[in-house]
Design an enzyme around this catalytic site. Structure first.
Site, PDB file in Angstrom:
ATOM      1  N   GLU A  39      25.930   8.371  32.813  1.00 15.69           N
ATOM      2  CA  GLU A  39      25.146   8.574  34.203  1.00 15.69           C
ATOM      3  C   GLU A  39      24.604   7.183  34.350  1.00 15.69           C
ATOM      4  OE1 GLU A  39      22.429  11.645  34.471  1.00 15.69           O
ATOM      5  OE2 GLU A  39      21.946  11.240  36.572  1.00 15.69           O
TER       6      GLU A  39
ATOM      7  N   ARG B 171      24.574  13.350  17.800  1.00 15.19           N
ATOM      8  CA  ARG B 171      23.933  12.259  18.656  1.00 15.19           C
ATOM      9  C   ARG B 171      23.533  11.165  17.498  1.00 15.19           C
ATOM     10  NH1 ARG B 171      22.255  13.189  23.747  1.00 15.19           N
ATOM     11  NH2 ARG B 171      20.977  11.250  23.857  1.00 15.19           N
TER      12      ARG B 171
ATOM     13  N   LYS C  74      16.916   7.740  27.743  1.00 14.00           N
ATOM     14  CA  LYS C  74      16.827   6.882  28.760  1.00 14.00           C
ATOM     15  C   LYS C  74      15.522   7.256  29.753  1.00 14.00           C
ATOM     16  CE  LYS C  74      21.168   7.515  30.198  1.00 14.00           C
ATOM     17  NZ  LYS C  74      22.392   7.553  31.023  1.00 14.00           N
TER      18      LYS C  74
HETATM   19  P1  ATP Z   1      19.673  10.018  27.617  1.00 13.62           P
HETATM   20  O1  ATP Z   1      19.391  11.335  27.109  1.00 13.62           O
HETATM   21  O2  ATP Z   1      19.410   9.014  26.881  1.00 13.62           O
HETATM   22  O3  ATP Z   1      19.759  10.034  29.214  1.00 13.62           O
HETATM   23  P2  ATP Z   1      22.412  10.946  28.089  1.00 13.62           P
HETATM   24  O4  ATP Z   1      23.325  11.459  27.165  1.00 13.62           O
HETATM   25  O5  ATP Z   1      22.005  11.650  29.525  1.00 13.62           O
HETATM   26  O6  ATP Z   1      21.219   9.813  27.438  1.00 13.62           O
HETATM   27  P3  ATP Z   1      24.730   9.573  29.649  1.00 13.62           P
HETATM   28  O7  ATP Z   1      24.792   8.417  30.212  1.00 13.62           O
HETATM   29  O8  ATP Z   1      24.939  11.113  30.013  1.00 13.62           O
HETATM   30  O9  ATP Z   1      23.291   9.705  28.570  1.00 13.62           O
HETATM   31  O10 ATP Z   1      25.749   9.371  28.092  1.00 13.62           O
HETATM   32  C1  ATP Z   1      26.974   8.886  28.136  1.00 13.62           C
HETATM   33  C2  ATP Z   1      27.467   9.271  26.866  1.00 13.62           C
HETATM   34  O11 ATP Z   1      26.979   8.761  25.857  1.00 13.62           O
HETATM   35  C3  ATP Z   1      27.672  10.903  26.890  1.00 13.62           C
HETATM   36  O12 ATP Z   1      28.888  11.337  26.334  1.00 13.62           O
HETATM   37  C4  ATP Z   1      26.460  11.072  25.532  1.00 13.62           C
HETATM   38  O13 ATP Z   1      26.907  12.213  24.894  1.00 13.62           O
HETATM   39  C5  ATP Z   1      26.595   9.841  24.814  1.00 13.62           C
HETATM   40  N1  ATP Z   1      25.422   9.637  24.179  1.00 13.62           N
HETATM   41  C6  ATP Z   1      24.207   9.448  24.855  1.00 13.62           C
HETATM   42  N2  ATP Z   1      23.368   9.506  23.796  1.00 13.62           N
HETATM   43  C7  ATP Z   1      23.831   9.286  22.755  1.00 13.62           C
HETATM   44  C8  ATP Z   1      23.340   9.159  21.265  1.00 13.62           C
HETATM   45  N3  ATP Z   1      22.130   8.978  21.234  1.00 13.62           N
HETATM   46  N4  ATP Z   1      24.227   9.149  20.399  1.00 13.62           N
HETATM   47  C9  ATP Z   1      25.533   9.222  20.611  1.00 13.62           C
HETATM   48  N5  ATP Z   1      26.019   9.395  21.886  1.00 13.62           N
HETATM   49  C10 ATP Z   1      24.970   9.327  22.793  1.00 13.62           C
HETATM   50 MG    MG Z   2      23.682  12.794  29.987  1.00 16.98          MG
END
Ligand code: ATP
Ligand code: MG
Length: 559
Positions: free
Chosen positions: A41, A265, A275
């Site tokens: 995102e 994760r 984030k």
């Molecule tokens: P945050 O919770 O930090 O906002 P998010 O999951 O909302 O992270 P996205 O931009 O939606 O962030 O993530 C893009 C991809 O990266 C998704 O497939 C998500 O599952 C993966 N991802 C995000 N954080 C992690 C993590 N700590 N470890 C592994 N994969 C991750």
């Molecule tokens: Mg997300």
């Protein structure tokens, strides 16, 4: 407790569960090639957790001769921005991955809207006028079924008309939503008439003002995978409860059956991967920006001097699991050292508050240049030229007046080799009025020049720089951002910001041999006997700035 890691470099690795699934799918003919996607995102910068996801998605596709799309999940216009879109691309390129197609969920807004109308027409979606609070109340709990909305039985015509009016901008934010009509008593809370569309009069970074209704993430994600014919949609574990709903949409709309698989994760000690929290640190000025070298963002660790190689090595080591991990950040630091040790150029830099060494038997004004290897692993390889003169600087820590027996650096009447050059002997210690050592009067032994005369060895070798040629540096010495190892499990009455490490940045001076400033390797260098440092973008000709990447050694053992 942080997880330990075993070194499996020599043994062939067992397939992880995703590789097993893919191999089965290829064998059975369920899929003929592999297409994965990375779905960020664009509401922040990528962090180390995303690096894991990138390595998995791109890594699997590469391994099986497939491709990976970059898909921005841009359904939330108020939080998203092209600044993030661009930064994400830069980070992915830096890691060395190439996406097949650059896609945006917003590219599919028309198609998603059509599907929403389709559900309405089939009696599978309705417009709800309840407030958010009412909806929450009527949703029930895991043990208690929900209550149907009073608007659940609107006619198809009425639903269609209102939904079109919503799209046309006739209603205010929050006034109405479109919901799927599934089952308010379902044991899976996701099926209790999930919201499909909400009203948001907001400018979108790509679609501009075309839309004032936006699809929910859950009504978007699975269908985007389907539109792109993603064969293996890989995401983190928290989405496993959403999977049945994605499958329901795909089945009900009768579209390409993408399937989602979840992995754990990445969490790392002494840092955070949310984030939202990282954004707060930036906005409150608690760090200098998204690329502050203490941040776990990819631009942060890059500025810190971590390499793409090291990150990939790390992701490979931690593997893919189905249970949540808290990895020790030392594993990552170990990978950084492994990579830099093999590749980085070496230079001598003396720390802040050095001691002056005067060679009393050196011919006045004489300069001798030594050709020293840039990397000791390649002694015949490229060289740097290091000037040696009668007045030098050494680290204060390399001299001790009342030294214990095992102190093999410089002490009164003691001998030490100045790296690459001569053995010197300390004959006199000069102090200022406060008793602080300010100068060591020494003599050098000309017969100990490497490559000439007889070889004589002494126990200690220390680094040095010539005062006349030394370049003053600003050193930014970084340490962990937080004082607590498991930042996801801090006491409830505390805020994560209470654990910011006040020592996470210390600024000091350093004195470098001149060749350092001509280094063009583009990666961090080793300050011999000290650590790895990388030139910072704040550097100017007058004031070079170097960030500490990591110390040279650590007690941590990986194998
Ligand atoms: P945050 O919770 O930090 O906002 P998010 O999951 O909302 O992270 P996205 O931009 O939606 O962030 O993530 C893009 C991809 O990266 C998704 O497939 C998500 O599952 C993966 N991802 C995000 N954080 C992690 C993590 N700590 N470890 C592994 N994969 C991750
Ligand atoms: Mg997300």
């Amino acid at each position: 407790m942080a997880e330990e890691i075993k070194n499996t470099a020599e043994e062939p690795r067992k397939l992880n569960f995703l590789e097993e699934i893919i191999e089965d799918d290829l064998k059975s003919g369920k899929v003929s090639s592999v297409l994965t996607r990375f779905p960020p995102e664009p509401n922040g910068y990528l962090h180390l957790g995303h690096a894991k996801s990138l390595c998995i998605n791109f890594g699997l596709a590469q391994k099986y001769g497939g491709l990976t799309n970059l898909r921005y999940d841009d359904t939330n216009p108020t939080k998203e921005d092209t600044e993030y879109v661009d930064a994400i691309k830069e980070d992915i390129k830096w890691l060395g991955f190439e996406w097949a197609k650059e896609c945006y969920a917003s590219d599919y807004f028309d198609q998603l809207y059509e599907w929403a109308e389709d559900l309405i027409k089939r009696g599978l979606a309705y417009v709800d006028d309840q407030t958010q609070d009412q909806m929450r109340e009527n949703r029930g709990t895991v043990d208690k079924p929900g209550t149907d909305s009073p608007w659940r039985n609107r006619s198809v015509e009425e639903n269609l008309q209102i939904f079109r009016d919503m799209k046309a901008g006739k209603y205010a934010d929050g006034e109405k939503v479109l919901r799927a009509k599934i089952d308010m008593a379902s044991p899976n809370m996701m099926f209790r008439d999930p919201i499909l569309y909400r009203i948001k009069h907001a400018h979108h970074h790509r679609t501009g003002d075309k839309w004032c209704i936006y699809p929910m993430y859950d009504f978007t994600h699975g269908q985007c995978d389907s539109i792109e014919h993603i064969t293996h949609s890989i995401c983190t574990l928290e989405f496993d409860v959403h999977r049945p709903l994605y499958d329901w949409f795909i089945k009900t709309l009768d579209i390409y059956p993408s399937h989602q698989y979840e992995f754990a994760r990445l969490n790392l000690t002494y840092t955070l991967m949310s984030k939202r929290k990282l954004l707060e640190l930036v906005q409150k000025g608690l760090v200098s920006g998204w690329d502050d070298p203490r941040m776990p963002t990819l631009c942060g660790v890059r500025r810190r001097g971590y390499t793409a190689n090291a990150l990939k090595m790390f992701c490979d080591k931690i593997g893919v699991t189905k249970h949540d991990q808290l990895m020790d950040i030392q594993v990552l630091e170990w990978c950084v050292r492994q990579d830099l040790n093999a590749r980085s150029n070496r230079y001598m830099v003396v720390s802040d508050d050095p001691i002056k060494v005067t060679l009393t038997n050196w011919e006045e004004g004489k300069v001798e240049w030594f050709d020293c290897p840039l990397n000791p692993a390649d002694p015949e390889g490229a060289k740097r030229r290091v000037p040696f003169t009668g007045e030098l600087l050494i680290d204060r820590a390399d001299f001790m007046e009342d030294a214990p027996k095992k102190f093999f650096r410089l002490k009164p009447e003691g001998e030490v080799r100045l790296k690459y050059t001569y053995i010197i002997k300390c004959n006199e210690v000069v102090k200022d009025e406060n008793g602080k050592v300010v100068e060591l009067k020494c003599t050098y032994d000309p017969s100990t020049r490497p490559g000439g005369g007889e070889w004589r060895s002494v126990k200690g070798t220390i680094h040095w720089v010539s005062t006349a040629y030394a370049k003053e540096l600003e050193l930014r010495l970084y340490d962990r951002l937080f004082t607590e190892a498991d930042m996801n499990n801090i006491p409830e009455d505390k805020d994560y910001k209470d654990f910011l490490n006040p020592q996470s940045l210390v600024i000091a001076k350093g004195y470098a041999e001149p060749a350092l400033l001509e280094d063009e390797s583009g990666i961090a260098v080793q300050f011999e006997r000290t650590g790895y440092f990388v030139k910072d973008k704040d550097s100017t000709l007058e004031k070079p700035v170097f960030n500490k990447t990591t110390a040279l050694k650590d007690s941590f053992k990986i194998d």
